[in-house]
Scaffold this motif. Structure first.
Motif, PDB file in Angstrom:
ATOM      1  N   ALA A 370       1.045  -1.352  -0.210  1.00  0.00           N
ATOM      2  CA  ALA A 370      -0.045   0.332  -0.174  1.00  0.00           C
ATOM      3  C   ALA A 370       1.014   1.250   0.005  1.00  0.00           C
ATOM      4  O   ALA A 370       0.983   2.212  -1.090  1.00  0.00           O
ATOM      5  N   ALA A 371       2.111   1.442   0.486  1.00  0.00           N
ATOM      6  CA  ALA A 371       2.757   2.785   0.999  1.00  0.00           C
ATOM      7  C   ALA A 371       3.428   2.250  -0.686  1.00  0.00           C
ATOM      8  O   ALA A 371       3.942   3.745  -0.881  1.00  0.00           O
ATOM      9  N   VAL A 372       3.707   1.373  -1.707  1.00  0.00           N
ATOM     10  CA  VAL A 372       4.462   1.365  -2.564  1.00  0.00           C
ATOM     11  C   VAL A 372       3.203   2.240  -4.281  1.00  0.00           C
ATOM     12  O   VAL A 372       3.691   2.958  -4.588  1.00  0.00           O
ATOM     13  N   GLU A 373       2.549   1.584  -3.355  1.00  0.00           N
ATOM     14  CA  GLU A 373       0.834   2.079  -4.676  1.00  0.00           C
ATOM     15  C   GLU A 373       0.896   3.768  -4.507  1.00  0.00           C
ATOM     16  O   GLU A 373       0.773   4.574  -4.885  1.00  0.00           O
ATOM     17  N   SER A 374       0.775   4.102  -2.832  1.00  0.00           N
ATOM     18  CA  SER A 374       0.424   5.521  -2.882  1.00  0.00           C
ATOM     19  C   SER A 374       1.658   6.792  -2.643  1.00  0.00           C
ATOM     20  O   SER A 374       1.524   7.640  -3.071  1.00  0.00           O
ATOM     21  N   GLY A 375       2.861   5.817  -3.125  1.00  0.00           N
ATOM     22  CA  GLY A 375       3.735   7.063  -3.136  1.00  0.00           C
ATOM     23  C   GLY A 375       5.022   6.946  -2.298  1.00  0.00           C
ATOM     24  O   GLY A 375       5.940   7.404  -2.061  1.00  0.00           O
ATOM     25  N   GLU A 376       4.210   6.269  -0.283  1.00  0.00           N
ATOM     26  CA  GLU A 376       4.871   7.032   0.612  1.00  0.00           C
ATOM     27  C   GLU A 376       5.751   6.665   1.054  1.00  0.00           C
ATOM     28  O   GLU A 376       7.129   7.049   1.205  1.00  0.00           O
ATOM     29  N   ALA A 377       6.240   5.089   0.083  1.00  0.00           N
ATOM     30  CA  ALA A 377       7.351   4.086   0.183  1.00  0.00           C
ATOM     31  C   ALA A 377       8.512   5.058  -1.115  1.00  0.00           C
ATOM     32  O   ALA A 377       8.197   4.253  -2.365  1.00  0.00           O
ATOM     33  N   ALA A 378       9.213   5.525  -1.312  1.00  0.00           N
ATOM     34  CA  ALA A 378       9.478   6.539  -1.432  1.00  0.00           C
ATOM     35  C   ALA A 378      11.013   5.581  -2.886  1.00  0.00           C
ATOM     36  O   ALA A 378      11.018   5.188  -3.768  1.00  0.00           O
ATOM     37  N   LEU A 379      11.415   4.511  -1.627  1.00  0.00           N
ATOM     38  CA  LEU A 379      12.223   3.166  -2.199  1.00  0.00           C
ATOM     39  C   LEU A 379      11.853   1.937  -1.356  1.00  0.00           C
ATOM     40  O   LEU A 379      11.666   1.817  -0.222  1.00  0.00           O
ATOM     41  N   VAL A 380      11.745   0.926  -2.582  1.00  0.00           N
ATOM     42  CA  VAL A 380      11.373   0.305  -2.186  1.00  0.00           C
ATOM     43  C   VAL A 380      12.337  -0.886  -2.477  1.00  0.00           C
ATOM     44  O   VAL A 380      13.342  -1.313  -3.444  1.00  0.00           O
ATOM     45  N   ILE A 381      13.047  -1.553  -1.283  1.00  0.00           N
ATOM     46  CA  ILE A 381      14.347  -3.042  -1.093  1.00  0.00           C
ATOM     47  C   ILE A 381      13.229  -3.910  -1.150  1.00  0.00           C
ATOM     48  O   ILE A 381      12.876  -4.432  -0.309  1.00  0.00           O
ATOM     49  N   GLY A 382      14.275  -5.007  -1.998  1.00  0.00           N
ATOM     50  CA  GLY A 382      14.230  -6.473  -1.982  1.00  0.00           C
ATOM     51  C   GLY A 382      14.552  -7.418  -2.669  1.00  0.00           C
ATOM     52  O   GLY A 382      15.013  -7.117  -2.909  1.00  0.00           O
ATOM     53  N   THR A 383      13.578  -8.704  -2.578  1.00  0.00           N
ATOM     54  CA  THR A 383      14.346  -9.506  -3.377  1.00  0.00           C
ATOM     55  C   THR A 383      13.106  -9.767  -4.823  1.00  0.00           C
ATOM     56  O   THR A 383      12.599  -8.645  -5.098  1.00  0.00           O
ATOM     57  N   HIS A 384      12.206 -10.450  -4.724  1.00  0.00           N
ATOM     58  CA  HIS A 384      11.539 -11.361  -6.033  1.00  0.00           C
ATOM     59  C   HIS A 384      10.309 -10.479  -5.974  1.00  0.00           C
ATOM     60  O   HIS A 384       9.540 -10.484  -7.235  1.00  0.00           O
ATOM     61  N   ALA A 385       9.922 -10.438  -4.097  1.00  0.00           N
ATOM     62  CA  ALA A 385       8.812 -10.185  -4.157  1.00  0.00           C
ATOM     63  C   ALA A 385       8.355  -8.346  -5.245  1.00  0.00           C
ATOM     64  O   ALA A 385       6.942  -8.177  -5.543  1.00  0.00           O
ATOM     65  N   VAL A 386       9.224  -7.691  -5.542  1.00  0.00           N
ATOM     66  CA  VAL A 386       8.883  -6.511  -5.520  1.00  0.00           C
ATOM     67  C   VAL A 386       8.424  -6.120  -7.351  1.00  0.00           C
ATOM     68  O   VAL A 386       7.800  -5.737  -7.217  1.00  0.00           O
TER      69      VAL A 386
END
Length: 701
Positions: A370-386
């Motif tokens: 939800a944070a990714v979709e709203s733009g609140e998450a400016a940087l997203v770090i992860g594995t294949h889940a990204v």
């Protein structure tokens, strides 16, 4: 019409299942990738047999592959020590026993006393005189071939004579008109059809060494064609990308920008190389052409901080950035550093760093998504889940892929597909495996390459020792000495638990052994890929904090782990690891001020030796710690196919050219490719289609 001809127009599935209307032969041909006439033409023999002449038995020596004609003077089936057909052949100069363990009644009839036959096989000596085991048999007197007989690599269900017939037919039908204008061909180049015909059916007077080492002019023509096809496809991919559009991320020149604030809070000064590479990336991000850059740097050269600065530029311009790593341990290492640097600065702006992995609880993952979709998450770090379908970005503009060679083509394409519709994200790929020059010029020709060729100050040189396994007690004594100085130690094993097939010490057994030997004062932990994620993280945290003195691990700690207090790395059964992997593992130590060492424990065979390739790897490790020199030697030992790993999932590997030997031909192809695309675009496209078919699509990744 043979199936191969039809397939040129309408390719069938490469592995057609039984019942699909294809014969067993047709299915086998497809398994070999023989779909088009040109595929057959380019399917070259792995070796040749000389059936062009007959020799006298008296002139043969042990070990010769000889073809003789003679009369059968004796033939009988015996049962000692096992059922076999023994035939005595006399060619007038000498006799030879032909021994068959597999034979049919028809073959017995063919080899009756009085029959005149032609046989071909390896000549063996012995107490009973000359012998041949299971030779090929033909009727005598038939016309001798004028060329060497090709022997092709084949699979079950596809006999050599059938494959030879199909290849001959495909070669005859293949369209082999010249696609390289005559004036651009290398000096004294053979015509393509002549070169291919010769390589399938060489004349018996050819020097076999020139066929085997691929130095014959016919081979040179083929290698030149192949390298040109690769260069053309890479250049096409680069030009196609230049026509696409990416968000223009103009740098914010202000002391209050995230980029400027990040530089201010970093606990160290950038190296000259980091500053230079950062500027190269910043220039790319201000353009509307999608960046397609490879950031390569040796172990510990500081790629993570360069990635952080690139992410800051992206966020300053009002967009999102994603960083994807192949393993949770590596992703969490990035997350730990980037959260520490960026999260306090982002919180002031109402933003955050998000964490996405497959092992997360659903509730936590939904919150992050939800944070990714709203733009609140400016940087997203992860594995294949990204790149899972459920993750939607508001305005992704920069995708960073670490250890990019460990991701497949489809995964990289999926990450690119997360960008704003109608636009491509800028792409920064990172690798701790430096790319040798010839690979950068060929397989990575579609990339801009930035190199971190300077280690941060404070990194200590690592002494590397190659030690036989029988000196294991000395190594454990050295560990004890390191622990007494307050240092920490890694011990890497290749297996997790006992395998009857492979006699290697396992990680669990080693942990128990070390715990028992080092005593209660030393806490010895275990880390391997089958452990639950939470348990793995707890072990790593304990080691990072210094609560655990020795970490016994499988290769999950190959990249990304950063514990400055660790000063000794022991790699057990080092002869079983790849050179790049050994170098990566060695890079886990030497990250602090303490003198560091890497011990390569190897287990010699019964003769007290290790294999040639393993010996070359261990020698390289002992002689140099320069990642570029390691990469060059690794390419020599393994060849480009293995060196490149999954980057080439589906992408065209060189089948004939050798980058370590054909640098001049590569230079020719690199120089000609842009002229071909500009001056002869139709010929260039036909050339790529001939050599790569649909595989050139993969280069877009």
């Amino acid at each position: 019409m043979p199936v191969a001809a039809k397939s040129a127009a309408t390719p069938l599935p490469a592995a057609a299942p039984p019942g699909s209307g294809l014969s067993a032969v047709q299915r086998a041909l497809r398994k070999l990738g023989l779909l088009r006439d040109i595929d057959f033409a380019l399917y070259l023999p792995m070796r040749y047999e000389d059936e062009t002449r007959i020799v006298r038995l008296v002139d043969t020596r042990e070990g010769d592959l000889a073809q003789v004609e003679g009369v059968v003077v004796a033939s009988e089936v015996t049962y000692r020590p096992r059922r076999q057909l023994l035939v005595t052949l006399d060619d007038g100069s000498e006799t030879c026993i032909l021994r068959f363990f597999n034979f049919y009644p028809s073959q017995q009839k063919q080899l009756e006393v009085g029959a005149r036959v032609r046989v071909r096989g390896e000549m063996k000596g012995g107490f009973l005189g000359r012998q041949m085991m299971q030779p090929n048999v033909k009727a005598a007197g038939t016309e001798l071939p004028q060329a060497l007989t090709p022997v092709y690599s084949t699979i079950a269900g596809l006999a050599q004579p059938v494959l030879r017939r199909e290849v001959r037919s495909g070669l005859a039908r293949a369209v082999l008109d010249e696609t390289v204008p005559h004036q651009h061909l290398p000096h004294r180049a053979w015509p393509l059809r002549d070169a291919l015909t010769f390589l399938h059916y060489p004349t018996p007077d050819v020097a076999m060494a020139t066929l085997e080492d691929h130095t014959h002019p016919a081979w040179q023509r083929l290698k030149a064609e192949e390298l040109l096809a690769q260069q053309l496809s890479q250049l096409q991919a680069r030009r196609e990308r230049a026509s696409q559009r990416a968000p223009q991320l103009d740098a914010v020149q202000s002391p209050t920008s995230l980029h400027a604030q990040l530089l201010a809070v970093l606990p160290f000064a950038l190296t000259g190389a980091q500053a230079r590479v950062g500027q190269e990336i910043a220039r790319d991000l201000t353009r509307t052409v999608p960046m397609h850059r490879l950031l390569q740097g040796d172990v510990g050269s500081g790629k993570t901080v360069v990635a952080a600065l690139a992410a800051a530029l992206c966020i300053d311009a009002g967009h999102q950035c994603a960083l994807m790593a192949p393993t949770e341990i590596l992703a969490s290492q990035h997350f730990g550093k980037l959260v520490g640097w960026l999260d306090p600065l982002l919180l002031e702006r109402g933003m955050r760093v998000a964490w996405l992995t497959g092992s997360q609880k659903k509730k936590e993952r939904d919150t992050m998504s939800a944070a990714v979709e709203s733009g609140e998450a400016a940087l997203v770090i992860g594995t294949h889940a990204v790149i899972s379908e459920k993750v939607r970005f508001k305005n992704l503009a920069l995708a960073i892929i670490d250890e990019q060679h460990r991701f497949g083509v489809a995964q990289r394409l999926a990450l690119r597909g997360k960008a704003v519709e109608g636009q491509e994200p800028h792409l920064l790929m990172m690798s701790a495996t430096p790319i040798p020059r010839t690979l950068a010029m060929s397989y990575y020709a579609d990339l801009d390459v930035s190199t971190l060729d300077e280690l941060p100050p404070g990194r200590t040189p690592i002494v590397t020792k190659v030690v036989a396994d029988h000196r294991r007690d000395e190594v454990i004594a050295r560990i004890q000495a390191q622990l007494e100085q307050g240092r920490q130690v890694y011990w890497v094993c290749p297996l997790i638990e006992e395998s009857e097939a492979v006699d290697l010490r396992n990680a669990t057994e080693t942990r128990d052994e070390l715990a028992g030997t080092l005593g209660e004062g030393a806490k010895v932990g275990l880390l391997h890929s089958r452990m639950p994620t939470a348990e793995k993280q707890a072990v790593m945290e304990s080691f990072t904090k210094g609560e655990m003195q020795v970490l016994v691990s499988t290769t999950v700690i190959e990249v990304g782990v950063d514990v400055p207090n660790a000063s000794l790395m022991v790699i057990e059964h080092a002869e079983r690891f790849g050179l790049s992997q050994l170098h990566q593992l060695r890079g886990r130590v030497g990250r602090g001020a303490a003198a560091s060492a890497c011990v390569l424990l190897y287990a010699p065979n019964e003769g007290g030796r290790v294999g040639e390739a393993a010996r070359a790897r261990l020698k390289a490790m002992a002689e140099t710690s320069d990642g570029f020199e390691i990469a060059r030697r690794d390419l020599e030992i393994r060849g480009p196919g293995e060196f490149l790993g999954v980057r080439q999932s589906g992408a065209p590997l060189l089948r004939f050219a050798d980058l370590t030997q054909d640098a001049l031909l590569l230079d020719w192809a690199r120089e000609l490719a842009p002229r071909m695309l500009d001056q002869h675009p139709e010929l260039a496209q036909r050339h790529v289609d001939r050599w790569l078919g649909s595989k050139s699509e993969y280069l877009k990744a």
